[in-house]
Design a protein around this motif. Structure first.
Motif, mmCIF file in Angstrom:
data_model
loop_
_atom_site.group_PDB
_atom_site.id
_atom_site.type_symbol
_atom_site.label_atom_id
_atom_site.label_comp_id
_atom_site.label_asym_id
_atom_site.label_seq_id
_atom_site.Cartn_x
_atom_site.Cartn_y
_atom_site.Cartn_z
ATOM 1 N N TRP A 70 19.700 -59.951 36.981
ATOM 2 C CA TRP A 70 18.321 -60.121 36.680
ATOM 3 C C TRP A 70 18.227 -59.204 35.239
ATOM 4 O O TRP A 70 19.098 -58.577 34.657
ATOM 5 C CB TRP A 70 17.583 -59.200 37.436
ATOM 6 C CG TRP A 70 17.633 -59.947 38.885
ATOM 7 C CD1 TRP A 70 18.119 -59.514 40.102
ATOM 8 C CD2 TRP A 70 17.117 -61.117 39.405
ATOM 9 N NE1 TRP A 70 17.989 -60.090 41.197
ATOM 10 C CE2 TRP A 70 17.478 -61.410 40.689
ATOM 11 C CE3 TRP A 70 16.684 -62.280 38.624
ATOM 12 C CZ2 TRP A 70 17.471 -62.452 41.334
ATOM 13 C CZ3 TRP A 70 16.350 -63.571 39.452
ATOM 14 C CH2 TRP A 70 16.576 -63.603 40.769
ATOM 15 N N LEU A 71 17.171 -59.252 34.485
ATOM 16 C CA LEU A 71 16.896 -58.774 33.438
ATOM 17 C C LEU A 71 15.829 -57.325 33.621
ATOM 18 O O LEU A 71 15.124 -57.283 34.357
ATOM 19 C CB LEU A 71 16.416 -59.493 32.179
ATOM 20 C CG LEU A 71 16.956 -60.801 31.770
ATOM 21 C CD1 LEU A 71 16.057 -61.700 30.979
ATOM 22 C CD2 LEU A 71 18.363 -60.247 31.041
ATOM 23 N N ARG A 72 16.288 -56.175 32.927
ATOM 24 C CA ARG A 72 15.399 -54.964 33.349
ATOM 25 C C ARG A 72 15.300 -54.364 31.893
ATOM 26 O O ARG A 72 16.260 -54.229 30.920
ATOM 27 C CB ARG A 72 16.305 -54.058 34.044
ATOM 28 C CG ARG A 72 15.613 -52.838 34.561
ATOM 29 C CD ARG A 72 16.133 -52.080 35.252
ATOM 30 N NE ARG A 72 16.583 -52.482 36.678
ATOM 31 C CZ ARG A 72 17.160 -52.202 37.648
ATOM 32 N NH1 ARG A 72 17.911 -50.992 37.471
ATOM 33 N NH2 ARG A 72 17.138 -52.736 38.970
ATOM 34 N N PRO A 73 13.866 -53.877 31.551
ATOM 35 C CA PRO A 73 13.689 -53.218 30.470
ATOM 36 C C PRO A 73 14.438 -52.037 30.198
ATOM 37 O O PRO A 73 14.641 -51.252 31.197
ATOM 38 C CB PRO A 73 12.283 -52.923 30.496
ATOM 39 C CG PRO A 73 11.674 -53.813 31.533
ATOM 40 C CD PRO A 73 12.864 -54.128 32.473
ATOM 41 N N LYS A 76 14.046 -50.312 23.907
ATOM 42 C CA LYS A 76 13.181 -51.502 23.235
ATOM 43 C C LYS A 76 13.690 -52.666 23.508
ATOM 44 O O LYS A 76 13.324 -54.036 23.081
ATOM 45 C CB LYS A 76 13.200 -51.144 21.845
ATOM 46 C CG LYS A 76 12.370 -49.828 21.675
ATOM 47 C CD LYS A 76 12.171 -49.932 19.757
ATOM 48 C CE LYS A 76 11.340 -48.735 19.544
ATOM 49 N NZ LYS A 76 11.186 -48.545 18.000
ATOM 50 N N ASN A 77 14.851 -52.689 24.516
ATOM 51 C CA ASN A 77 15.290 -54.027 24.617
ATOM 52 C C ASN A 77 15.416 -54.181 26.299
ATOM 53 O O ASN A 77 14.854 -53.513 27.014
ATOM 54 C CB ASN A 77 16.890 -53.966 24.149
ATOM 55 C CG ASN A 77 16.944 -53.715 22.468
ATOM 56 O OD1 ASN A 77 16.241 -54.454 21.869
ATOM 57 N ND2 ASN A 77 17.921 -52.948 22.233
ATOM 58 N N VAL A 78 16.519 -55.301 26.457
ATOM 59 C CA VAL A 78 16.590 -55.461 27.942
ATOM 60 C C VAL A 78 18.171 -55.313 28.365
ATOM 61 O O VAL A 78 18.904 -55.727 27.585
ATOM 62 C CB VAL A 78 15.922 -57.015 28.617
ATOM 63 C CG1 VAL A 78 14.474 -56.800 28.403
ATOM 64 C CG2 VAL A 78 16.499 -58.088 27.678
ATOM 65 N N THR A 79 18.475 -55.228 29.725
ATOM 66 C CA THR A 79 19.721 -55.103 29.923
ATOM 67 C C THR A 79 19.865 -56.112 31.425
ATOM 68 O O THR A 79 19.096 -56.169 31.834
ATOM 69 C CB THR A 79 20.211 -53.576 30.181
ATOM 70 O OG1 THR A 79 21.627 -53.595 30.589
ATOM 71 C CG2 THR A 79 19.343 -52.973 31.400
ATOM 72 N N LEU A 80 21.032 -56.569 31.782
ATOM 73 C CA LEU A 80 21.419 -57.382 32.671
ATOM 74 C C LEU A 80 21.770 -56.336 33.755
ATOM 75 O O LEU A 80 22.881 -55.298 33.853
ATOM 76 C CB LEU A 80 22.542 -58.190 32.415
ATOM 77 C CG LEU A 80 22.265 -59.362 31.446
ATOM 78 C CD1 LEU A 80 23.620 -60.267 30.814
ATOM 79 C CD2 LEU A 80 21.425 -60.444 32.347
ATOM 80 N N VAL A 81 21.164 -56.581 34.923
ATOM 81 C CA VAL A 81 21.444 -55.671 36.127
ATOM 82 C C VAL A 81 21.909 -56.626 37.231
ATOM 83 O O VAL A 81 21.078 -57.671 37.493
ATOM 84 C CB VAL A 81 20.232 -54.635 36.414
ATOM 85 C CG1 VAL A 81 20.143 -53.777 35.355
ATOM 86 C CG2 VAL A 81 19.155 -55.703 36.722
ATOM 87 N N ASP A 200 28.476 -62.071 20.556
ATOM 88 C CA ASP A 200 27.424 -62.796 19.926
ATOM 89 C C ASP A 200 26.153 -62.913 20.307
ATOM 90 O O ASP A 200 25.368 -63.349 19.416
ATOM 91 C CB ASP A 200 28.098 -64.364 19.914
ATOM 92 C CG ASP A 200 29.413 -64.589 19.605
ATOM 93 O OD1 ASP A 200 29.830 -63.487 18.647
ATOM 94 O OD2 ASP A 200 30.254 -65.307 19.794
ATOM 95 N N TYR A 201 25.819 -62.524 21.493
ATOM 96 C CA TYR A 201 24.248 -62.463 21.815
ATOM 97 C C TYR A 201 23.504 -61.270 22.374
ATOM 98 O O TYR A 201 23.341 -61.141 23.666
ATOM 99 C CB TYR A 201 24.101 -63.682 23.083
ATOM 100 C CG TYR A 201 24.702 -65.216 22.537
ATOM 101 C CD1 TYR A 201 23.886 -65.974 21.923
ATOM 102 C CD2 TYR A 201 25.961 -65.379 22.744
ATOM 103 C CE1 TYR A 201 24.513 -67.156 21.498
ATOM 104 C CE2 TYR A 201 26.437 -66.857 22.618
ATOM 105 C CZ TYR A 201 25.913 -67.566 21.725
ATOM 106 O OH TYR A 201 26.237 -68.792 21.369
ATOM 107 N N PRO A 202 23.684 -60.430 21.625
ATOM 108 C CA PRO A 202 22.988 -58.936 22.011
ATOM 109 C C PRO A 202 21.903 -58.882 22.624
ATOM 110 O O PRO A 202 20.847 -59.668 21.883
ATOM 111 C CB PRO A 202 23.316 -58.005 21.132
ATOM 112 C CG PRO A 202 23.211 -58.972 19.596
ATOM 113 C CD PRO A 202 23.810 -60.212 20.292
ATOM 114 N N LEU A 203 21.509 -58.534 23.661
ATOM 115 C CA LEU A 203 20.066 -58.488 24.135
ATOM 116 C C LEU A 203 19.219 -57.363 23.531
ATOM 117 O O LEU A 203 19.721 -56.393 23.298
ATOM 118 C CB LEU A 203 20.078 -58.446 25.645
ATOM 119 C CG LEU A 203 20.728 -59.576 26.357
ATOM 120 C CD1 LEU A 203 20.730 -59.323 27.927
ATOM 121 C CD2 LEU A 203 19.896 -60.895 26.066
#
Length: 203
Positions: A70-73, A76-81, A200-203
């Motif tokens: 999932w995505l978690r704030p 100022k970005n989000v991270t995959l958890v 290549d796709y930093p969140l």
């Protein structure tokens, strides 16, 4: 006449003797039969004890615990958890398919979120030879900006590689390779790996 009576006595004696032998043998057979019918009894409990052990030895090998991402704030970005999902898998790819069904259903609670559009369906999944092929419905490409697009691609890549983090991921939409995603035209270089996604796709 005396001879005849003597022979009668002899034949009577023989009959009596033979009868005694028959009775003795019969008794012995009866005793042997009862003993032989009792001898298998000890072997039965041992066979009963062994049988329940068979299902329990197979059980642990069938259970896998893939992660759904999932995505978690974060700042100022989000991270995959990751969120673990227990699956009693029997068939190949069953654990991974169950993980994707959970992913497409969306998070149930908490601060975790998803950018995968509601209604996206898993049309096919195959994992072999360090490759994972995921085929999704066209709903996957609808709505959202570049951050949303990169987030959903990350969720798919990380969930697809949960059982093999080094695997290469190929994403198809309606059976065709996904080259460009969304209205902003986010190019997808396939195959995707976790390492490549981070670069290549930093969140």
């Amino acid at each position: 006449m005396k001879d005849q009576q003597g022979s009668n006595r002899i034949s009577s004696g023989v009959i009596a003797a033979v009868s005694a032998v028959v009775v003795a043998v019969g008794g012995g057979v009866a005793w042997f039969t009862t003993q032989s019918s009792n001898t298998p009894t000890p072997s039965n409990p041992s066979s009963r004890i062994q049988q329940p052990a068979q299902p329990s030895t197979r059980q642990p090998g069938n259970e896998q615990t893939p992660n759904v991402y999932w995505l978690r704030p974060k700042d100022k970005n989000v991270t995959l958890v990751p969120q673990p999902v227990k699956v009693a898998s029997v068939l190949p790819n069953q654990a991974l398919e169950a993980a994707f069904q959970s992913l497409l259903a969306g998070p149930t609670a908490g601060t975790d979120s998803t950018t995968i559009p509601k209604g996206t369906k898993l049309l096919g999944l195959k994992a072999e030879n360090n490759e994972v092929h995921v085929n999704l419905s066209e709903d996957f490409t609808s709505g959202g900006g570049s951050t949303s697009m990169m987030g959903r691609v990350g969720q798919v890549v990380y969930t697809a590689t949960t059982l093999n983090p080094k695997a290469k991921v190929y994403i198809d939409v309606n059976g065709k390779p996904l080259d460009v995603l969304g209205g902003e035209g986010v190019e997808i270089q396939q195959p995707l790996t976790r390492e490549q996604f981070q670069k290549d796709y930093p969140l």
